[in-house]
Design a protein around this motif. Structure first.
Motif, mmCIF file in Angstrom:
data_model
loop_
_atom_site.group_PDB
_atom_site.id
_atom_site.type_symbol
_atom_site.label_atom_id
_atom_site.label_comp_id
_atom_site.label_asym_id
_atom_site.label_seq_id
_atom_site.Cartn_x
_atom_site.Cartn_y
_atom_site.Cartn_z
ATOM 1 N N SER A 90 0.755 -1.079 0.111
ATOM 2 C CA SER A 90 -0.112 -0.150 0.003
ATOM 3 C C SER A 90 0.761 1.155 0.112
ATOM 4 N N ARG A 91 0.409 2.276 0.073
ATOM 5 C CA ARG A 91 0.958 3.659 -0.141
ATOM 6 C C ARG A 91 1.819 3.768 0.991
ATOM 7 N N ARG A 92 1.622 3.292 2.364
ATOM 8 C CA ARG A 92 2.235 3.516 3.424
ATOM 9 C C ARG A 92 2.981 2.141 4.250
ATOM 10 N N TYR A 93 2.978 1.244 3.490
ATOM 11 C CA TYR A 93 3.635 0.218 4.035
ATOM 12 C C TYR A 93 3.722 -1.144 2.990
ATOM 13 N N VAL A 94 4.431 -1.887 3.327
ATOM 14 C CA VAL A 94 4.398 -3.047 2.314
ATOM 15 C C VAL A 94 5.215 -4.225 3.400
ATOM 16 N N ILE A 95 4.496 -5.576 3.002
ATOM 17 C CA ILE A 95 4.826 -6.760 3.534
ATOM 18 C C ILE A 95 5.155 -7.766 2.539
ATOM 19 N N THR A 96 6.436 -8.395 3.091
ATOM 20 C CA THR A 96 7.174 -8.996 2.134
ATOM 21 C C THR A 96 7.412 -10.439 2.628
ATOM 22 N N ASP A 97 7.899 -11.369 1.671
ATOM 23 C CA ASP A 97 8.581 -12.534 2.276
ATOM 24 C C ASP A 97 9.721 -12.134 3.084
ATOM 25 N N LYS A 98 10.084 -13.157 3.878
ATOM 26 C CA LYS A 98 11.028 -13.008 5.090
ATOM 27 C C LYS A 98 12.459 -12.955 4.494
ATOM 28 N N GLU A 99 12.570 -13.057 3.166
ATOM 29 C CA GLU A 99 14.061 -12.997 2.820
ATOM 30 C C GLU A 99 14.279 -11.404 1.986
ATOM 31 N N ALA A 100 13.256 -10.749 1.733
ATOM 32 C CA ALA A 100 13.213 -9.671 1.140
ATOM 33 C C ALA A 100 14.053 -8.513 1.910
ATOM 34 N N GLU A 101 14.856 -7.578 0.986
ATOM 35 C CA GLU A 101 15.337 -6.502 1.733
ATOM 36 C C GLU A 101 15.014 -5.040 0.885
ATOM 37 N N ALA A 102 15.024 -4.249 1.737
ATOM 38 C CA ALA A 102 14.456 -2.849 1.194
ATOM 39 C C ALA A 102 15.346 -1.733 1.930
ATOM 40 N N ASP A 103 16.643 -1.476 1.755
ATOM 41 C CA ASP A 103 17.306 -0.597 2.523
ATOM 42 C C ASP A 103 16.791 0.860 2.535
ATOM 43 N N HIS A 104 16.173 1.405 1.666
ATOM 44 C CA HIS A 104 15.771 2.852 1.840
ATOM 45 C C HIS A 104 14.570 2.996 2.434
ATOM 46 N N LEU A 105 13.799 1.781 2.789
ATOM 47 C CA LEU A 105 12.681 1.920 3.813
ATOM 48 C C LEU A 105 13.018 1.427 5.378
ATOM 49 N N LEU A 106 12.157 1.903 6.307
ATOM 50 C CA LEU A 106 12.208 1.636 7.489
ATOM 51 C C LEU A 106 11.807 -0.030 7.878
ATOM 52 N N ILE A 125 6.605 9.987 3.377
ATOM 53 C CA ILE A 125 6.642 9.596 1.817
ATOM 54 C C ILE A 125 5.493 8.449 1.625
ATOM 55 N N ARG A 126 4.969 8.669 0.539
ATOM 56 C CA ARG A 126 4.207 7.468 -0.234
ATOM 57 C C ARG A 126 4.735 6.822 -1.049
ATOM 58 N N LEU A 127 4.566 5.540 -1.224
ATOM 59 C CA LEU A 127 4.923 4.600 -1.933
ATOM 60 C C LEU A 127 4.062 4.455 -3.251
ATOM 61 N N LYS A 128 4.728 4.224 -4.187
ATOM 62 C CA LYS A 128 3.981 4.471 -5.741
ATOM 63 C C LYS A 128 3.127 3.389 -5.784
ATOM 64 N N VAL A 129 1.935 3.694 -5.898
ATOM 65 C CA VAL A 129 0.955 2.390 -6.049
ATOM 66 C C VAL A 129 -0.125 3.009 -6.967
ATOM 67 N N LYS A 130 -0.612 2.061 -8.103
ATOM 68 C CA LYS A 130 -1.444 2.569 -9.111
ATOM 69 C C LYS A 130 -2.992 2.936 -8.412
ATOM 70 N N GLY A 131 -3.605 3.790 -8.903
ATOM 71 C CA GLY A 131 -4.853 4.299 -8.208
ATOM 72 C C GLY A 131 -4.720 5.710 -7.748
#
Length: 881
Positions: free
Chosen positions: A678-694, A714-720
């Motif tokens: 979503s624009r304010r969060y992301v839930i991933t698999d346990k192996e994923a990494e996203a250094d520029h996010l908290l 900051i908002r994440l880019k999501v369609k809609g």
């Protein structure tokens, strides 16, 4: 003695019959001592019954008709020829002098009788039978000839007659004034228009030959000399200019000085002010607008300072001028926050305020935002999460509230036909509001907050030492010794709940405590609602559609299963929807909660609004406050509830303008790694990494997923659509969940009896602050203060403040004090009111009073004696004498 006979369109047959009846009655009366007969002189100077007299027949009297040439013969009959018969002597004319009346001695010794129309009219109106009044009614015979006008004249209550009052009474009837007050008559004429040929009221005066009297009256009471032109249009301009000159500096009247009436400023000001506030108020606005247009008053007022304009409100354009000046000063950064609030406060009681309320409210909130920015001009530099959290829940949240209230006010102006300059300036101000809020507040506070919480979120998935939403049921509901109602309003963030708490405390006898807890991550409905339910363990799993489902001890927490989960913890529980309760009859609602110990009520107005148009979110916040207050009253009055908790599943982040590219970011994650985005969060698999996010340790008990959130705003880019209203992240606005504990204090409870003053919900009091009780000018100012802060047993109130004489007659204009200050500092609860005395003859030895009256109840709450010692002397209006 006069004969009481009403003449309608000269029905002679009827009049004669009544006159004969009255004359027969008089001739049948017992004789006075030493009198041997009755002689009655009937005066009919117009000769209206001259024809009927020849056939007049009386029971016990003879009739003699004077012709002007038979006085000697008549006197001979009465004095010599017949000394026994009763006689009626008919006199169909007036004598030029008493010497011409050869029968005067007999008339004085006998008696006279009048049955002419003028006598009847005078008798009907109880006008004294004096020659001056008789001549006046004869002169205006056309007016009195109609019964309807005579009745209106009688009804208008002229009082003790003078020639002037009779003239005023006639004018009042013709122009449809409700009184003979000269101001009321003049207002009635001017209201009918300034084109004399088209002015129905003025044409009525003209048709009855009263325009000369009208202009004589005008000259004496206003100073306007009709020699300059008997012109209603010019008179109207003259009155407004003269009235305005009482309170505005001379330079406002450049090139129109000839329209000012020196020495008549007080009367003109009273006249216009009473017109504004009187029974003809609705008719006043178009008149005032014609004046300001004719004299280009908007341009004239623009040359004055805000202090010089003060509380001046005789013209509709003044608020436009004040707002334009104030807005421009804001745009140029030339105004102090306190100045903004001072001007807005001063205008709140002005006559035209309601039409401009949304602009003043927006400026008021902008002033609050500037004051907040000034207080925190060095930024936010707190060093640990708890410190930031407490600062936000104690003070910082107010900036969110100011921003919300500005936008709610701003939304009311959109689509209105505002003057272009105001519309443009207000929209420019909204851009400045966005800059202050987004750059100076959200960005800086968000940066400080993000730095402080990064470690705890990464390590624990929550912030240590802060109450958790997941513990809500255990700490607030389970094991309660009393029945408890929990109202959950979707997306009600902390600052909205703070406003709600203030209003509940002011309006309902209660103990109100606003606390907070940290929402689950992500701060969205399915997680927040689950956290508020009873549970030992929360978990997530992917459902058949590939979406995460939240489970409480293995059970679904979807809306349809919440009632079952509540009953699992306490069988005497129920989950209800506020929207459904509102549609039920009272008996149906009561049946739903009967016997229940735990009642959860779900409310959804804010979040629902965001699904249709996120620009309506702040308006929905206002609606939510009203709806929740109403729901609290239903719980108290219908369900007998005492203990209520109002909370939310999550907050939200909102900014009004479209986001710049630097406020958006991509997730940087491979599509196959993303479980929920979503624009304010992301839930991933346990192996994923996203250094520029908290990084957020997402539900560590599961261990199957990871969580990430964008920093700051900051908002994440999501369609809609839906970029402005967001939630799910870790900003204070999203994570701080309000926990508002409300306890109703019943009037029959021991707590109420013990602290009656605190819970009695009395109106706040207003008292005079100025120590001097002497007035030496016709216009002056006084200071007042609001004794108690609104809240804690005291509700806001409106007060009217004015001066009276010893007989309770108002002698000044009325000033309105809106007493709704909530500040604990008494210095913040003061008011300044400017008064204008009415034109009058004030004696330093007479009694006068300042009256403070509750505008809602009409109760006089304070009456302070004053001495008035002014040089002004009232002129007596005797324009006919």
């Amino acid at each position: 003695m006069f004969l009481n006979i009403e003449i309608v369109d000269r029905n002679i047959d009827m009049d004669i019959a009544e006159i004969v009846q009255e004359l027969n009655r008089r001739f049948a009366l017992p004789l006075k001592e030493y009198y041997e007969r009755h002689i009655i002189f009937w005066h009919d100077p117009e000769g209206e019954f001259a024809e009927e007299i020849d056939t007049l027949s009386l029971d016990n009297a003879k009739v003699l008709k004077l012709t002007g040439k038979n006085q000697f013969l008549t006197k001979k009959i009465l004095s010599h020829d017949d000394l026994e018969s009763n006689y009626l002597v008919y006199v169909p004319f007036d004598y030029e002098s008493l010497e011409d009346n050869w029968l005067l001695d007999i008339e004085i010794a006998s008696g006279s009788f009048r049955a002419d129309l003028i006598s009847m009219w005078m008798d009907e109106a109880k006008i004294p039978d004096e020659l001056s009044y008789r001549k006046l009614l004869k002169q205006y015979r056309k007016f009195f000839n109609a019964r309807e006008r005579r009745q209106q004249f009688i009804n208008i209550s002229v009082g003790e007659y003078t020639q002037s009052k009779i003239m005023l009474g006639m004018m009042a009837v013709l122009v449809k004034s409700k009184s003979i007050d000269v101001g009321d008559i003049l207002r009635a004429v001017l209201t009918a228009g300034t084109v004399m040929e088209e002015n129905e009221a003025y044409q009525k005066l003209e048709s009855f030959n009263l325009t000369g009297v009208f202009w004589s009256m005008v000259r004496q009471i206003t100073g306007y000399d009709e020699k300059d032109g008997s012109n209603l249009s010019r008179l109207l301009l003259y009155l407004f200019v003269t009235a305005a000159s009482r309170v505005l500096p001379n330079r406002a009247f450049k090139e129109i000085e000839t329209l000012k009436g020196d020495g008549f400023e007080t009367y003109a000001f009273d006249f216009i002010s009473e017109w504004m506030h009187g029974v003809r108020r609705r008719e006043f606005q178009p008149v005032a607008q014609r004046v300001e247009k004719a004299l280009n008053f908007a341009h004239r007022l623009k040359g004055l300072s805000l202090d010089e304009l003060g509380s001046f409100d005789l013209l509709p354009c003044v608020d436009g001028v004040v707002l334009e000046r104030l807005l421009q000063d804001c745009l140029d950064n030339l105004v102090h926050p306190e100045t903004i609030r001072k001007v807005c406060e001063r205008r709140r009681s002005a006559f035209w305020y309601d039409e401009w309320e949304s602009l003043y409210e927006g400026l008021w909130q902008y002033g609050n935002m500037l004051a907040f920015a000034e207080e925190h001009r060095t930024g936010f530099h707190l060093t640990n999460p708890r410190e930031v959290w407490e600062a936000y829940t104690g003070n910082y949240y107010r900036m969110d509230s100011y921003y919300r209230k500005f936008h709610a006010a701003f939304a009311k102006t959109l689509g209105r036909n505002l003057p272009e300059v105001l519309d443009d300036a207000y929209k420019q101000l909204s851009e400045m509001v966005e800059n202050h809020y987004t750059n100076d507040y959200l960005a800086q506070l968000g940066e400080n907050w993000t730095k402080n919480i990064a470690h705890d979120l990464s390590e624990f998935g929550k912030i240590q030492e802060i109450p958790q939403q997941t513990d809500f049921y255990k700490t607030k509901v389970a094991g309660a010794k009393y029945r408890i109602f929990v109202v959950i309003s979707d997306a009600m963030r902390y600052e909205v709940a703070a406003t709600l708490a203030d209003e509940l405390a002011r309006e309902i006898p209660s103990e109100v405590n606003l606390g907070s807890c940290q929402s689950m991550f992500p701060s969205i409905t399915k997680f927040g609602m689950a956290a508020l339910l009873p549970h030992e363990n929360l978990s997530v799993k992917l459902d058949g559609s590939g979406n995460l489902a939240v489970l409480a001890d293995g059970q679904s927490t979807d809306a349809g299963n919440r009632d079952a989960i509540l009953k699992g913890a306490n069988p005497k529980s129920v989950a209800l929807k506020a929207s459904e309760l509102n549609l039920m009859k009272r008996s149906e609602r009561t049946a739903k909660v009967k016997g229940m110990e735990v009642v959860y009520i779900y409310h959804d107005t804010i979040d629902a609004a965001s699904h249709t148009d996120d620009k309506k979110v702040f308006t929905a916040c206002h609606e939510t406050i009203d709806e929740l207050k109403n729901l609290v009253r239903i719980i108290i009055n219908e369900f007998g509830g005492t203990n209520i908790i109002l909370t939310s599943d999550h907050g939200f982040l909102y900014t009004g303008r479209p986001l710049a590219e630097d406020s958006k970011a991509g997730s940087g994650l491979a599509k196959e790694d993303i479980v929920e985005l979503s624009r304010r969060y992301v839930i991933t698999d346990k192996e994923a990494e996203a250094d520029h996010l908290l990084a957020v340790n997402f539900m560590p008990e599961n261990g199957d997923f990871k969580g990430f959130a964008p920093k700051e705003q900051i908002r994440l880019k999501v369609k809609g659509s839906g970029m402005n209203f967001v939630h799910g992240g870790v900003s204070l606005q999203e994570m701080v969940v309000p926990v508002l504990e409300f306890k109703h204090v019943r009037s029959d409870s021991a707590a109420f009896r013990k602290n009656r003053k605190q819970y009695a919900m009395k109106p706040v009091q207003v008292r005079l602050l100025s120590s001097g009780h002497k007035v030496s000018n016709m216009d002056f100012g006084l200071n007042f203060y609001q004794v108690e802060a609104a809240g804690s047993g005291f509700v806001p109130a409106n007060y009217d403040v004015y001066f009276t004489d010893a007989y309770d007659n108002a002698i000044s204009d009325v000033q309105r004090i809106i007493a709704d200050k909530v500040s604990p500092e008494s210095t913040d609860r003061s008011f300044r009111c400017n008064f204008n005395l009415k034109a009058g003859d004030y004696s330093r030895s007479a009694q006068y009073f300042l009256v403070i009256q509750n505008a809602d109840t009409s109760e006089v709450v304070q009456k302070v004696e004053f001495q008035i010692d002014t040089a002004f002397q009232k002129e007596e209006f005797n324009f006919m004498e």
